[in-house]
Design a protein around this motif. Structure first.
Motif, PDB file in Angstrom:
ATOM      1  N   ASP A 148     102.004  71.282 -56.739  1.00 14.62           N
ATOM      2  CA  ASP A 148     101.972  72.772 -57.271  1.00 14.62           C
ATOM      3  C   ASP A 148     101.512  72.399 -58.822  1.00 14.62           C
ATOM      4  O   ASP A 148     100.513  73.301 -59.222  1.00 14.62           O
ATOM      5  CB  ASP A 148     103.381  73.134 -57.598  1.00 14.62           C
ATOM      6  N   ASN A 149     101.630  71.594 -59.666  1.00 16.60           N
ATOM      7  CA  ASN A 149     101.127  71.252 -61.002  1.00 16.60           C
ATOM      8  C   ASN A 149      99.534  71.256 -60.728  1.00 16.60           C
ATOM      9  O   ASN A 149      98.993  71.883 -61.762  1.00 16.60           O
ATOM     10  CB  ASN A 149     101.991  70.397 -61.612  1.00 16.60           C
ATOM     11  N   THR A 183     106.115  67.841 -53.980  1.00 17.49           N
ATOM     12  CA  THR A 183     105.675  69.220 -53.926  1.00 17.49           C
ATOM     13  C   THR A 183     105.542  69.829 -55.351  1.00 17.49           C
ATOM     14  O   THR A 183     104.589  70.574 -55.569  1.00 17.49           O
ATOM     15  CB  THR A 183     106.673  70.275 -53.367  1.00 17.49           C
ATOM     16  N   ASP A 184     106.250  69.412 -56.404  1.00 16.42           N
ATOM     17  CA  ASP A 184     106.210  69.799 -57.852  1.00 16.42           C
ATOM     18  C   ASP A 184     104.741  69.360 -58.268  1.00 16.42           C
ATOM     19  O   ASP A 184     104.138  70.016 -59.071  1.00 16.42           O
ATOM     20  CB  ASP A 184     107.194  69.220 -58.462  1.00 16.42           C
ATOM     21  N   GLU A 201     101.875  59.378 -60.392  1.00 18.01           N
ATOM     22  CA  GLU A 201     102.884  60.105 -59.918  1.00 18.01           C
ATOM     23  C   GLU A 201     103.728  59.940 -58.972  1.00 18.01           C
ATOM     24  O   GLU A 201     104.867  60.020 -58.721  1.00 18.01           O
ATOM     25  CB  GLU A 201     102.561  61.502 -60.100  1.00 18.01           C
ATOM     26  N   ALA A 245     109.863  64.281 -55.608  1.00 19.81           N
ATOM     27  CA  ALA A 245     109.037  65.771 -55.875  1.00 19.81           C
ATOM     28  C   ALA A 245     107.849  65.968 -55.762  1.00 19.81           C
ATOM     29  O   ALA A 245     107.126  66.444 -56.724  1.00 19.81           O
ATOM     30  CB  ALA A 245     109.833  66.207 -57.311  1.00 19.81           C
ATOM     31  N   TYR A 292     103.580  73.735 -48.412  1.00 19.94           N
ATOM     32  CA  TYR A 292     104.557  72.410 -47.879  1.00 19.94           C
ATOM     33  C   TYR A 292     104.814  72.609 -46.577  1.00 19.94           C
ATOM     34  O   TYR A 292     105.544  73.643 -46.237  1.00 19.94           O
ATOM     35  CB  TYR A 292     105.613  71.900 -48.938  1.00 19.94           C
TER      36      TYR A 292
END
Length: 427
Positions: free
Chosen positions: A47-48, A43-44, A341, A41, A66
């Motif tokens: 975004d965060n 993209t998450d 991450e 993930a 994205y």
């Protein structure tokens, strides 16, 4: 006696002042395209990070879009530029440098920095990650989601095959032998090794060639050396893993599904980007290890992944805002968090000095393998007309692996194609 200003005129003046003040207070809006080339993930995560940045910088809005894989992202960014809707910045392949410069699409960061602090930031990254972002003494790309190729191995599978689960292969011969042992011990149910040959076959081949002491291109992007005997020998070895050692399936192996093949234990070893590291750690139901790639005459892996670029056709305020965002994203704390991450590398030595990444590496040693391999790294294959050059090499690799051509025939053909394309760039 003070002159009276007509009401309508005073109202208009007040309105203009109010509009001007609102415009001055409006945030600078940045559009950024970015790719994802691995599972998970991501993209998450992006975004965060963007949300956190905007909370700290209310004067800058970042629209992070994205855009697919690296090739998709390049096409989308360049199409937007041609349509007069140029994004302010993008994360794209580090090897897109020559194409972007040839089209006058990007600005050099050297021309944007204004302070000693910014110069210090520009000089803070690992030199090995800067090679693909620099030309003629100027820096055009800033490392972000960067990687080297690493070897993942299934320790449980090694142990079941009678191999030492803590000892990965050190060289080509050991990898072929260990992989064949695993395949035989499993009764043919599990392959010993898989090296992807779709997506980025040139990248994997470059690793084999470099391990055999050979660099595929010149420093200035005007020449390639695909048909050198050392390169031919490297491709012959790759082919032999299937045809001679029965250690790898013949034909092509998909980049996009290889991580899942490893997790499902279809193969005991895989070559893949370190960008998959965190996803493998979270999903593997077996004990696994990560090691530098095996060598022939030397260790080595090309670097890979994406850099930040700032586009030329943008305002000075937008370029300054883009610089602010890129500096924030690559600061040691964010670089460390990004590495944890995702599995991508912390892009500067200082990132690995943060408490977060030091603790993570101490807890999970594989997180340092890609960084340590930088000592044996080389710049990723990058030339003028890079898409055409890489496509010629990709086709050659796949033709050899599928048995349509011998490695010598395939690489000779790729060399001829590349020479015809690069002839006009000769210096």
């Amino acid at each position: 006696m003070r002159a009276r200003i007509p009401f309508a005129l005073s109202a208009l003046t007040a309105g203009l002042l109010s509009a001007g003040q609102a415009a001055a207070n409006d945030p600078t809006v940045l559009t950024m395209y970015y790719p994802v080339a691995v599972g998970g993930a991501l993209t998450d995560v992006v975004d965060n990070l963007v949300e956190e940045f905007e909370s700290e910088h209310p004067d800058i809005d970042v629209d992070a879009i994205y855009a697919g894989n690296y090739d998709d992202t390049r096409v989308r960014a360049m199409s937007a530029m041609e349509a007069g809707d140029t994004p302010q910045l993008s994360v794209m392949f580090s090897i897109d440098l020559y194409e972007l410069i040839e089209q006058n699409a990007i600005v050099a960061f050297d021309d944007l920095i204004e302070t000693d602090e910014e110069r210090e930031w520009l000089d803070s990254f690992y030199p090995g990650l800067m090679e693909n972002g620099q030309l003629d003494g100027k820096t055009y790309g800033i490392p972000f989601q960067r990687s080297t190729i690493v070897l993942f191995w299934n320790k449980d599978a090694f142990e079941a095959a009678g191999l030492d689960p803590e000892t990965p292969p050190e060289n080509w011969q050991e990898m072929a032998e260990m992989a064949a042992t695993v395949h035989e011990a499993s009764g043919g149910d599990q392959w010993g090794v898989m090296v992807p040959s779709t997506g980025y076959p040139y990248w994997m081949f470059q690793a084999f060639a470099f391990q055999n002491g050979h660099r595929l291109m010149s420093d200035d992007g005007t020449e390639v050396y695909f048909d050198d005997p050392a390169a031919v020998e490297a491709l012959e070895y790759w082919v032999s893993l299937a045809t001679e050692h029965n250690a790898m399936p013949d034909g092509t192996i998909e980049w996009g599904t290889l991580r899942q093949n490893f997790l499902e234990e279809s193969t005991a070893m895989m070559w893949h980007t370190t960008g998959n590291l965190t996803a493998v750690r979270s999903e593997a139901n077996f004990d696994f290890g990560v090691a530098m790639l095996p060598m022939k005459t030397q260790r080595g892996s090309p670097t890979g992944g994406g850099n930040f670029y700032i586009f030329e056709d943008t305002t000075q305020d937008e370029q300054r805002a883009a610089m602010t965002f890129i500096r924030w994203m690559t600061a040691p704390e964010r670089a460390a968090a990004w590495s944890i991450e995702t599995g991508y590398m912390g892009v500067s030595p200082v990132a690995y000095e943060t408490d977060a990444l030091q603790s993570y590496v101490e807890e999970f040693a594989p997180a340092a393998v890609a960084r340590d391999q930088l000592e044996h790294g080389t710049a990723e294959l990058s030339t003028y007309q890079g898409g055409r050059i890489r496509r010629a090499l990709d086709n050659a690799v796949q033709a050899a692996l599928t048995g349509q051509m011998t490695p010598q025939e395939a690489l000779s053909q790729a060399q001829q194609e590349a020479d015809s394309v690069l002839r006009r760039y000769a210096r």
